[in-house]
Design an enzyme around this catalytic site. Structure first.
Site, mmCIF file in Angstrom:
data_model
loop_
_atom_site.group_PDB
_atom_site.id
_atom_site.type_symbol
_atom_site.label_atom_id
_atom_site.label_comp_id
_atom_site.label_asym_id
_atom_site.label_seq_id
_atom_site.Cartn_x
_atom_site.Cartn_y
_atom_site.Cartn_z
ATOM 1 N N SER A 10 0.815 -1.213 0.000
ATOM 2 C CA SER A 10 0.000 0.000 0.000
ATOM 3 C C SER A 10 0.853 1.269 0.000
ATOM 4 C CB SER A 10 -0.908 0.015 1.234
ATOM 5 O OG SER A 10 -1.491 -1.241 1.420
ATOM 6 N N LEU A 11 1.594 1.466 1.070
ATOM 7 C CA LEU A 11 2.323 2.728 1.228
ATOM 8 C C LEU A 11 3.492 2.819 0.250
ATOM 9 C CD1 LEU A 11 1.706 5.029 3.102
ATOM 10 C CD2 LEU A 11 3.364 4.127 4.726
ATOM 11 N N ARG A 35 5.713 -13.408 -8.469
ATOM 12 C CA ARG A 35 5.226 -12.034 -8.259
ATOM 13 C C ARG A 35 5.633 -11.138 -9.426
ATOM 14 N NH1 ARG A 35 1.355 -10.537 -5.288
ATOM 15 N NH2 ARG A 35 2.294 -8.586 -4.600
ATOM 16 N N LYS A 182 3.680 8.231 18.095
ATOM 17 C CA LYS A 182 2.732 7.487 17.253
ATOM 18 C C LYS A 182 2.462 6.120 17.886
ATOM 19 C CE LYS A 182 0.574 6.714 13.160
ATOM 20 N NZ LYS A 182 1.053 5.670 12.289
ATOM 21 N N ASN A 186 -1.166 4.678 18.988
ATOM 22 C CA ASN A 186 -1.648 3.384 18.500
ATOM 23 C C ASN A 186 -1.937 2.422 19.654
ATOM 24 O OD1 ASN A 186 0.396 3.424 15.470
ATOM 25 N ND2 ASN A 186 -1.691 4.128 15.792
ATOM 26 N N ASN A 200 -13.278 3.846 15.982
ATOM 27 C CA ASN A 200 -12.499 4.640 16.944
ATOM 28 C C ASN A 200 -13.403 5.399 17.912
ATOM 29 O OD1 ASN A 200 -10.307 3.614 15.672
ATOM 30 N ND2 ASN A 200 -9.655 5.517 14.691
HETATM 31 P P1 NAD Z 1 1.334 -3.830 2.915
HETATM 32 O O1 NAD Z 1 1.108 -5.170 3.520
HETATM 33 O O2 NAD Z 1 0.258 -3.229 2.076
HETATM 34 O O3 NAD Z 1 2.633 -3.889 1.996
HETATM 35 C C1 NAD Z 1 3.798 -4.556 2.385
HETATM 36 C C2 NAD Z 1 4.377 -5.212 1.144
HETATM 37 O O4 NAD Z 1 5.662 -5.753 1.452
HETATM 38 C C3 NAD Z 1 3.527 -6.390 0.617
HETATM 39 O O5 NAD Z 1 3.276 -6.201 -0.765
HETATM 40 C C4 NAD Z 1 4.440 -7.601 0.826
HETATM 41 O O6 NAD Z 1 4.277 -8.609 -0.164
HETATM 42 C C5 NAD Z 1 5.812 -6.941 0.706
HETATM 43 N N1 NAD Z 1 6.896 -7.751 1.258
HETATM 44 C C6 NAD Z 1 7.020 -8.291 2.489
HETATM 45 N N2 NAD Z 1 8.161 -9.010 2.562
HETATM 46 C C7 NAD Z 1 8.763 -8.895 1.349
HETATM 47 C C8 NAD Z 1 9.973 -9.429 0.781
HETATM 48 N N3 NAD Z 1 10.790 -10.227 1.490
HETATM 49 N N4 NAD Z 1 10.277 -9.130 -0.506
HETATM 50 C C9 NAD Z 1 9.464 -8.347 -1.245
HETATM 51 N N5 NAD Z 1 8.308 -7.815 -0.768
HETATM 52 C C10 NAD Z 1 7.976 -8.100 0.506
HETATM 53 O O7 NAD Z 1 1.766 -2.861 4.090
HETATM 54 P P2 NAD Z 1 1.513 -1.284 4.226
HETATM 55 O O8 NAD Z 1 0.132 -1.041 4.648
HETATM 56 O O9 NAD Z 1 2.056 -0.599 3.033
HETATM 57 O O10 NAD Z 1 2.419 -0.982 5.506
HETATM 58 C C11 NAD Z 1 3.829 -0.910 5.466
HETATM 59 C C12 NAD Z 1 4.277 -0.249 6.772
HETATM 60 O O11 NAD Z 1 3.820 1.105 6.750
HETATM 61 C C13 NAD Z 1 3.656 -0.888 8.023
HETATM 62 O O12 NAD Z 1 4.582 -0.889 9.075
HETATM 63 C C14 NAD Z 1 2.489 0.012 8.338
HETATM 64 O O13 NAD Z 1 2.120 0.020 9.713
HETATM 65 C C15 NAD Z 1 3.039 1.362 7.927
HETATM 66 N N6 NAD Z 1 1.983 2.336 7.600
HETATM 67 C C16 NAD Z 1 1.016 2.017 6.698
HETATM 68 C C17 NAD Z 1 0.022 2.949 6.397
HETATM 69 C C18 NAD Z 1 -1.061 2.648 5.402
HETATM 70 O O14 NAD Z 1 -1.995 3.453 5.279
HETATM 71 N N7 NAD Z 1 -1.013 1.552 4.671
HETATM 72 C C19 NAD Z 1 0.056 4.212 7.019
HETATM 73 C C20 NAD Z 1 1.070 4.514 7.938
HETATM 74 C C21 NAD Z 1 2.036 3.557 8.211
HETATM 75 O O1 KPL Z 2 -2.866 5.300 13.190
HETATM 76 C C1 KPL Z 2 -3.979 4.897 13.472
HETATM 77 C C2 KPL Z 2 -4.302 3.503 13.120
HETATM 78 O O2 KPL Z 2 -5.463 3.150 12.945
HETATM 79 O O3 KPL Z 2 -3.323 2.727 12.998
HETATM 80 C C3 KPL Z 2 -4.930 5.786 14.209
HETATM 81 C C4 KPL Z 2 -5.990 6.298 13.275
HETATM 82 C C5 KPL Z 2 -4.175 6.976 14.778
HETATM 83 C C6 KPL Z 2 -5.560 5.072 15.357
HETATM 84 O O4 KPL Z 2 -4.594 4.635 16.251
#
Ligand code: NAD
Ligand code: KPL
Length: 302
Positions: A10-11, A35, A182, A186, A200
């Site tokens: 995602s991110l 993949r 953060k 959380n 929430n």
């Molecule tokens: P996600 O699960 O959507 O993406 C992670 C990706 O990493 C997956 O596609 C997975 O296949 C890949 N991956 C894992 N191991 C791998 C490897 N060995 N080789 C290649 N690819 C590999 O996760 P996300 O939601 O993007 O979150 C990533 C981090 O960012 C997390 O720690 C999350 O808490 C943090 N985060 C996410 C968001 C959000 O909105 N998604 C917001 C803030 C923080």
């Molecule tokens: O970061 C969040 C989450 O859902 O992971 C918020 C919205 C701050 C709640 O902890």
């Protein structure tokens, strides 16, 4: 210099798409041949924001490719960080930069220990994204990302590339405190939304529990990152109100049968408290309740 992205979820996809659209060179590193085939068949990454859909056919390869990596964005979950980085470790050079996008604490330190000759940059992000399908991502929430190193260092020369790509980001000299803050938010919100099965805003009905957790989290922060403790109670309630109708990320993980990042959030807080000789009964009890809940649903409790 190219950006490499390990963790095209995602991110990570959101970062890669914006950097590439701004003309920066970005290469994805995918998990395995299957993949890579799936990605090529999909025709690249797709990012949707509202009604707007954009496709980005970025080059992609495997961890086993031979070329050196000078700048790596690691965007996997915290529990995958060390195993993912181990797969590209031989391609990283002394002085290579690794940007760690993981939530919580613990994984960044573990990665840094594996890469003593690289510069590890931690990031804390409030942007929101989720995967609709493989290689299809929805940009769900505007936010900001703070980046920095510990100990502090000047912003890298490429930092301006983020602004040019429309990624709202600041270089800060207190990244540890921001990650702790953060983590505390959380810990005060996410586990309770899982245990009380609520959005929430539902935590308004459990205000005493939230307050007690905030009290204990402030005591922990006073030892680990004192500046992160300031106004924690108020901020927790502000976040609950600002995200009232949302389900927390941990709630969503549990609902979808996905592993949570508990070990890098609540369990990290409990371990740190123990190391500081603090007794925090509400936090410890929350950890036990959450672990039991996850175990009962067949999900990893770490
Ligand atoms: P996600 O699960 O959507 O993406 C992670 C990706 O990493 C997956 O596609 C997975 O296949 C890949 N991956 C894992 N191991 C791998 C490897 N060995 N080789 C290649 N690819 C590999 O996760 P996300 O939601 O993007 O979150 C990533 C981090 O960012 C997390 O720690 C999350 O808490 C943090 N985060 C996410 C968001 C959000 O909105 N998604 C917001 C803030 C923080
Ligand atoms: O970061 C969040 C989450 O859902 O992971 C918020 C919205 C701050 C709640 O902890």
């Amino acid at each position: 210099m190219s950006w490499h992205l390990l963790g095209a979820g995602s991110l990570g996809s959101l970062w890669a798409a914006r950097l590439s659209a701004a003309g920066h060179s970005v290469e994805l590193i995918l998990r395995n041949e299957q993949r890579l085939t799936d990605y090529l068949r999909a025709g690249g990454l797709q990012v949707r924001q509202g009604e707007q859909v954009q496709r980005h056919a970025l080059p992609a390869g495997l961890a086993s490719d031979p070329l050196p990596i000078r700048r790596l964005l690691l965007a996997c979950k915290a529990y995958d960080a060390t195993s993912a980085i181990a797969r590209v470790a031989t391609r990283l050079q002394p002085g290579s930069q690794v940007i760690l996008l993981q939530n919580g604490l613990g994984s960044q330190q573990a990665v840094a220990e594996l890469l003593p000759e690289c510069q590890c940059i931690c990031a804390s992000s409030t942007e929101g994204a989720y995967r609709e399908n493989d290689f299809q991502v929805v940009f769900a929430g505007q936010g900001h990302t703070w980046l920095g190193t510990s100990p502090t260092s000047p912003a890298p020369d490429w930092f301006g590339e983020l602004a040019s790509a429309g990624i709202p980001a600041s270089w800060v000299d207190d990244i540890d405190a921001r990650l702790w803050r953060k983590l505390a938010l959380n810990c005060a919100i996410n586990p309770l939304t899982v245990l009380h099965d609520c959005r929430n805003v539902g935590l308004r009905a459990h205000a005493a529990e939230v307050q007690m957790l905030c009290d204990e989290l402030c005591r922990l922060l006073a030892c680990c990152a004192p500046e992160a403790a300031l106004g924690l109670h108020e901020t927790v309630w502000q976040v609950i109100d600002a995200t009232a109708t949302n389900y927390s990320s941990m709630y969503q993980d549990v609902q979808q049968g996905r592993r949570t990042e508990i070990d890098y959030l609540l369990s990290h807080a409990c371990r740190s408290a123990e190391q500081h000789g603090l007794t925090l009964p509400a936090l410890n009890q929350l950890q036990q309740r959450l672990q039991h809940y996850l175990q009962q649903r067949g999900l990893p409790c770490r």
